[in-house]
Design a protein around this motif. Sequence first.
Motif, PDB file in Angstrom:
ATOM      1  N   VAL A 147     -15.146 -10.908 -24.021  1.00  8.82           N
ATOM      2  CA  VAL A 147     -15.715 -10.121 -24.951  1.00  8.82           C
ATOM      3  C   VAL A 147     -16.905  -8.687 -24.571  1.00  8.82           C
ATOM      4  CG1 VAL A 147     -17.647  -9.535 -27.016  1.00  8.82           C
ATOM      5  CG2 VAL A 147     -15.565 -11.478 -27.363  1.00  8.82           C
ATOM      6  N   HIS A 152     -12.576  -6.397 -27.336  1.00  5.50           N
ATOM      7  CA  HIS A 152     -13.973  -6.552 -28.669  1.00  5.50           C
ATOM      8  C   HIS A 152     -12.531  -6.808 -29.628  1.00  5.50           C
ATOM      9  CE1 HIS A 152     -17.495  -5.399 -26.899  1.00  5.50           C
ATOM     10  NE2 HIS A 152     -16.947  -4.381 -26.499  1.00  5.50           N
ATOM     11  N   THR A 154      -9.461  -7.942 -32.316  1.00  7.41           N
ATOM     12  CA  THR A 154      -8.476  -9.387 -32.525  1.00  7.41           C
ATOM     13  C   THR A 154      -7.486  -9.394 -31.262  1.00  7.41           C
ATOM     14  OG1 THR A 154      -9.806  -9.853 -34.394  1.00  7.41           O
ATOM     15  CG2 THR A 154      -8.551 -11.334 -34.099  1.00  7.41           C
ATOM     16  N   LEU A 173     -12.273 -18.992 -32.229  1.00  7.62           N
ATOM     17  CA  LEU A 173     -12.885 -17.046 -32.761  1.00  7.62           C
ATOM     18  C   LEU A 173     -14.263 -17.452 -33.799  1.00  7.62           C
ATOM     19  CD1 LEU A 173     -10.674 -13.738 -32.597  1.00  7.62           C
ATOM     20  CD2 LEU A 173     -12.497 -15.101 -30.844  1.00  7.62           C
ATOM     21  N   ASN A 174     -13.224 -17.927 -34.382  1.00  5.69           N
ATOM     22  CA  ASN A 174     -14.613 -17.882 -36.503  1.00  5.69           C
ATOM     23  C   ASN A 174     -15.530 -19.554 -35.423  1.00  5.69           C
ATOM     24  OD1 ASN A 174     -13.609 -16.307 -37.471  1.00  5.69           O
ATOM     25  ND2 ASN A 174     -11.663 -18.022 -38.934  1.00  5.69           N
ATOM     26  N   SER A 177     -18.354 -18.010 -34.211  1.00  7.29           N
ATOM     27  CA  SER A 177     -18.789 -17.212 -35.029  1.00  7.29           C
ATOM     28  C   SER A 177     -20.504 -17.684 -35.834  1.00  7.29           C
ATOM     29  CB  SER A 177     -17.643 -16.392 -35.548  1.00  7.29           C
ATOM     30  OG  SER A 177     -18.559 -15.497 -37.117  1.00  7.29           O
ATOM     31  N   LEU A 182     -20.738 -15.623 -31.837  1.00 10.46           N
ATOM     32  CA  LEU A 182     -20.231 -14.260 -31.554  1.00 10.46           C
ATOM     33  C   LEU A 182     -20.772 -13.526 -32.655  1.00 10.46           C
ATOM     34  CD1 LEU A 182     -16.567 -14.948 -30.386  1.00 10.46           C
ATOM     35  CD2 LEU A 182     -18.409 -13.148 -29.514  1.00 10.46           C
ATOM     36  N   ARG A 183     -20.520 -12.156 -33.040  1.00  9.90           N
ATOM     37  CA  ARG A 183     -20.264 -12.057 -35.443  1.00  9.90           C
ATOM     38  C   ARG A 183     -19.210 -10.745 -35.576  1.00  9.90           C
ATOM     39  NH1 ARG A 183     -26.073  -9.365 -34.734  1.00  9.90           N
ATOM     40  NH2 ARG A 183     -25.655  -7.598 -33.313  1.00  9.90           N
ATOM     41  N   SER A 184     -18.879 -10.590 -36.089  1.00  2.42           N
ATOM     42  CA  SER A 184     -17.506  -9.537 -36.493  1.00  2.42           C
ATOM     43  C   SER A 184     -18.438  -8.544 -37.378  1.00  2.42           C
ATOM     44  CB  SER A 184     -17.131 -10.252 -37.402  1.00  2.42           C
ATOM     45  OG  SER A 184     -15.638  -8.957 -37.285  1.00  2.42           O
ATOM     46  N   TRP A 190     -14.850  -7.930 -32.281  1.00  2.84           N
ATOM     47  CA  TRP A 190     -15.799  -9.114 -32.030  1.00  2.84           C
ATOM     48  C   TRP A 190     -17.221  -8.574 -30.891  1.00  2.84           C
ATOM     49  CZ3 TRP A 190     -16.322 -13.731 -35.092  1.00  2.84           C
ATOM     50  CH2 TRP A 190     -14.375 -13.773 -35.328  1.00  2.84           C
TER      51      TRP A 190
END
Length: 209
Positions: A147, A152, A154, A173-174, A177, A182-184, A190
């Motif tokens: 990332v 970026h 998914t 990824l979750n 986050s 990370l943030r979406s 991401w």
Amino acid sequence: MSTPPDEALRTRISELEARVGRLEEEGERAERREDSERTPPDPGPEQTGHTPAETAESETAAIGPASPDPARQADDDDPYWVLAGLEDRYPDDDVVLYGGTMSTDGGGYRWQYGLPTQTVLDGDFADAAPALSALAHPVRLALLQAVLTGTHATADLAALPGLGTSGQVYHHLNQLSSAGWLRSPRRGRWEVPGERTIPLLALVMAATT
């Protein structure tokens, strides 16, 4: 022979994760098609790296566009020029400080953060466990590196070799986050929050040197 309950549950979870991953990829492809049909918006403050950050007790933490300043070049004759500056500012205090810069296509980051050493020692080290635990997996570190270096989406992350199934990647990824690494900003995309970029690089550097 019947399947043991625990094994059946793990199989079911794996199937669900894979299904979620496929749905995420389909959503990302649909969003790409939508993006190609409209003009991209002008970059906002978050994209250009001008978002203000919080202020620490003993040093100012700031995010802004990275730009070289000749007046701040290191003195080649002093290998401890950072510590010399720190001692000049806080001659009577022990201080822990980290900082750095990172250039990006949309601007860049300049970041420094410091606290009195005693403040760090008086805190509960165990409070750091959730954030550090989220990093304690090679796949998650590989995802963060991808990332940071420009991958970026998914679907693109799930397509990287050696990271497992799309469902497993989505799970990692979750986890990142949830821990704030990370943030979406929108579905299927991401990014590492600006205020976590330099701290993440500092942690990796500290752990590998």
